[in-house]
Design a protein around this motif. Sequence first.
Motif, PDB file in Angstrom:
ATOM      1  N   ASN A  58       0.824  -1.205   0.000  1.00 17.44           N
ATOM      2  CA  ASN A  58       0.000   0.000   0.000  1.00 17.44           C
ATOM      3  C   ASN A  58       0.862   1.260   0.000  1.00 17.44           C
ATOM      4  OD1 ASN A  58      -2.372  -1.434  -0.057  1.00 17.44           O
ATOM      5  ND2 ASN A  58      -2.678  -1.354   2.152  1.00 17.44           N
ATOM      6  N   VAL A 102       2.312   1.668  -3.518  1.00 16.65           N
ATOM      7  CA  VAL A 102       1.328   2.150  -4.479  1.00 16.65           C
ATOM      8  C   VAL A 102       1.073   3.642  -4.284  1.00 16.65           C
ATOM      9  CG1 VAL A 102      -1.103   2.004  -5.140  1.00 16.65           C
ATOM     10  CG2 VAL A 102       0.240  -0.066  -4.931  1.00 16.65           C
ATOM     11  N   VAL A 103       1.005   4.103  -3.040  1.00 17.67           N
ATOM     12  CA  VAL A 103       0.828   5.542  -2.783  1.00 17.67           C
ATOM     13  C   VAL A 103       2.021   6.323  -3.304  1.00 17.67           C
ATOM     14  CG1 VAL A 103       0.713   7.268  -0.934  1.00 17.67           C
ATOM     15  CG2 VAL A 103      -0.755   5.264  -0.849  1.00 17.67           C
ATOM     16  N   ILE A 160       4.094   5.424  -5.713  1.00 20.83           N
ATOM     17  CA  ILE A 160       4.064   5.381  -7.182  1.00 20.83           C
ATOM     18  C   ILE A 160       3.001   6.334  -7.713  1.00 20.83           C
ATOM     19  CG2 ILE A 160       3.500   3.911  -9.159  1.00 20.83           C
ATOM     20  CD1 ILE A 160       4.835   1.596  -7.601  1.00 20.83           C
ATOM     21  N   PHE A 161       1.840   6.394  -7.063  1.00 22.96           N
ATOM     22  CA  PHE A 161       0.782   7.293  -7.515  1.00 22.96           C
ATOM     23  C   PHE A 161       1.189   8.757  -7.361  1.00 22.96           C
ATOM     24  CE2 PHE A 161      -3.175   9.702  -7.012  1.00 22.96           C
ATOM     25  CZ  PHE A 161      -3.772   9.388  -8.212  1.00 22.96           C
ATOM     26  N   SER A 179       4.242   9.917  -7.475  1.00 23.27           N
ATOM     27  CA  SER A 179       5.208  10.193  -8.545  1.00 23.27           C
ATOM     28  C   SER A 179       4.502  10.299  -9.891  1.00 23.27           C
ATOM     29  CB  SER A 179       6.310   9.136  -8.574  1.00 23.27           C
ATOM     30  OG  SER A 179       5.782   7.876  -8.888  1.00 23.27           O
ATOM     31  N   LEU A 180       3.438   9.532 -10.088  1.00 22.23           N
ATOM     32  CA  LEU A 180       2.653   9.619 -11.316  1.00 22.23           C
ATOM     33  C   LEU A 180       2.013  11.002 -11.456  1.00 22.23           C
ATOM     34  CD1 LEU A 180       1.207   8.227 -13.766  1.00 22.23           C
ATOM     35  CD2 LEU A 180      -0.543   7.548 -12.152  1.00 22.23           C
ATOM     36  N   SER A 198      -1.278   5.801 -16.209  1.00 23.47           N
ATOM     37  CA  SER A 198      -1.823   5.039 -15.081  1.00 23.47           C
ATOM     38  C   SER A 198      -1.365   3.582 -15.073  1.00 23.47           C
ATOM     39  CB  SER A 198      -3.345   5.100 -15.076  1.00 23.47           C
ATOM     40  OG  SER A 198      -3.861   4.448 -16.209  1.00 23.47           O
ATOM     41  N   MET A 208       1.470   2.715 -14.836  1.00 24.06           N
ATOM     42  CA  MET A 208       2.620   2.642 -13.924  1.00 24.06           C
ATOM     43  C   MET A 208       2.229   2.055 -12.574  1.00 24.06           C
ATOM     44  SD  MET A 208       4.506   6.305 -14.573  1.00 24.06           S
ATOM     45  CE  MET A 208       5.283   6.236 -12.995  1.00 24.06           C
ATOM     46  N   VAL A 209       0.971   2.174 -12.179  1.00 16.60           N
ATOM     47  CA  VAL A 209       0.524   1.667 -10.884  1.00 16.60           C
ATOM     48  C   VAL A 209       0.333   0.153 -11.016  1.00 16.60           C
ATOM     49  CG1 VAL A 209      -1.235   1.824  -9.090  1.00 16.60           C
ATOM     50  CG2 VAL A 209      -0.619   3.854 -10.401  1.00 16.60           C
ATOM     51  N   MET A 265      -1.188  -2.787 -10.294  1.00 15.03           N
ATOM     52  CA  MET A 265      -2.302  -3.505  -9.655  1.00 15.03           C
ATOM     53  C   MET A 265      -2.106  -5.013  -9.720  1.00 15.03           C
ATOM     54  SD  MET A 265      -4.339  -1.582  -8.221  1.00 15.03           S
ATOM     55  CE  MET A 265      -3.456  -0.092  -7.885  1.00 15.03           C
TER      56      MET A 265
END
Length: 186
Positions: free
Chosen positions: A31, A34-35, A37-38, A40-41, A90, A92-93, A95
């Motif tokens: 988690n 992912v936060v 990476i998001f 940075s996105l 997106s 890049m995240v 899942m």
Amino acid sequence: MDANPAGLDTKIMRNCGKIHLKRTKIDRLMNRLVVLIFMSLVLISVALTLGFWDKVKEFKAKHHYVSEKLTYSVPTESFFTFWGFLILLSVMVPMAMFIITEFIYLGNSIFINWDRQMYYQPQNMPARARNTSLSDQLGQVAYIFSDKTGTLTRNIMTFKKCCINGVVYGGTFPDLSFPHGAAQHA
């Protein structure tokens, strides 16, 4: 003496606090990743939006056939451009990372169900993993508490083996030493 029995000390009021969600260490790490990476996105999308507007002005100045008149205002156009880059990037995240770990958990729970050494003879009961992340949760056990009365253990306590600060004690197993920091807790 309090005349009101329906106060803050009642069972229902004591149990209506914060809900604690139990998550494994791997879930918490994923988690956080992912936060990160998001975030940075979002930063990359903002940078690309700013760079896009710089290049669009230059492109429109060189090419006369491209209309310099915007159909939207600059903030509205920037908003759409930002969301366009965010949607484009997106992927890049990761899942799939959550799905892969769930399959790994599922495989481990199947191996727990098949393990013949986890069979409990007195109740004729094999091990059953009712939770896919059971193996990850069991690996996080730091302390084991037991009672002397037999309420939890039926007065049958058998010491098999434990590992304290990387040194394995007990059992008929060979003395395996783990490097400091990689100690396993039983």
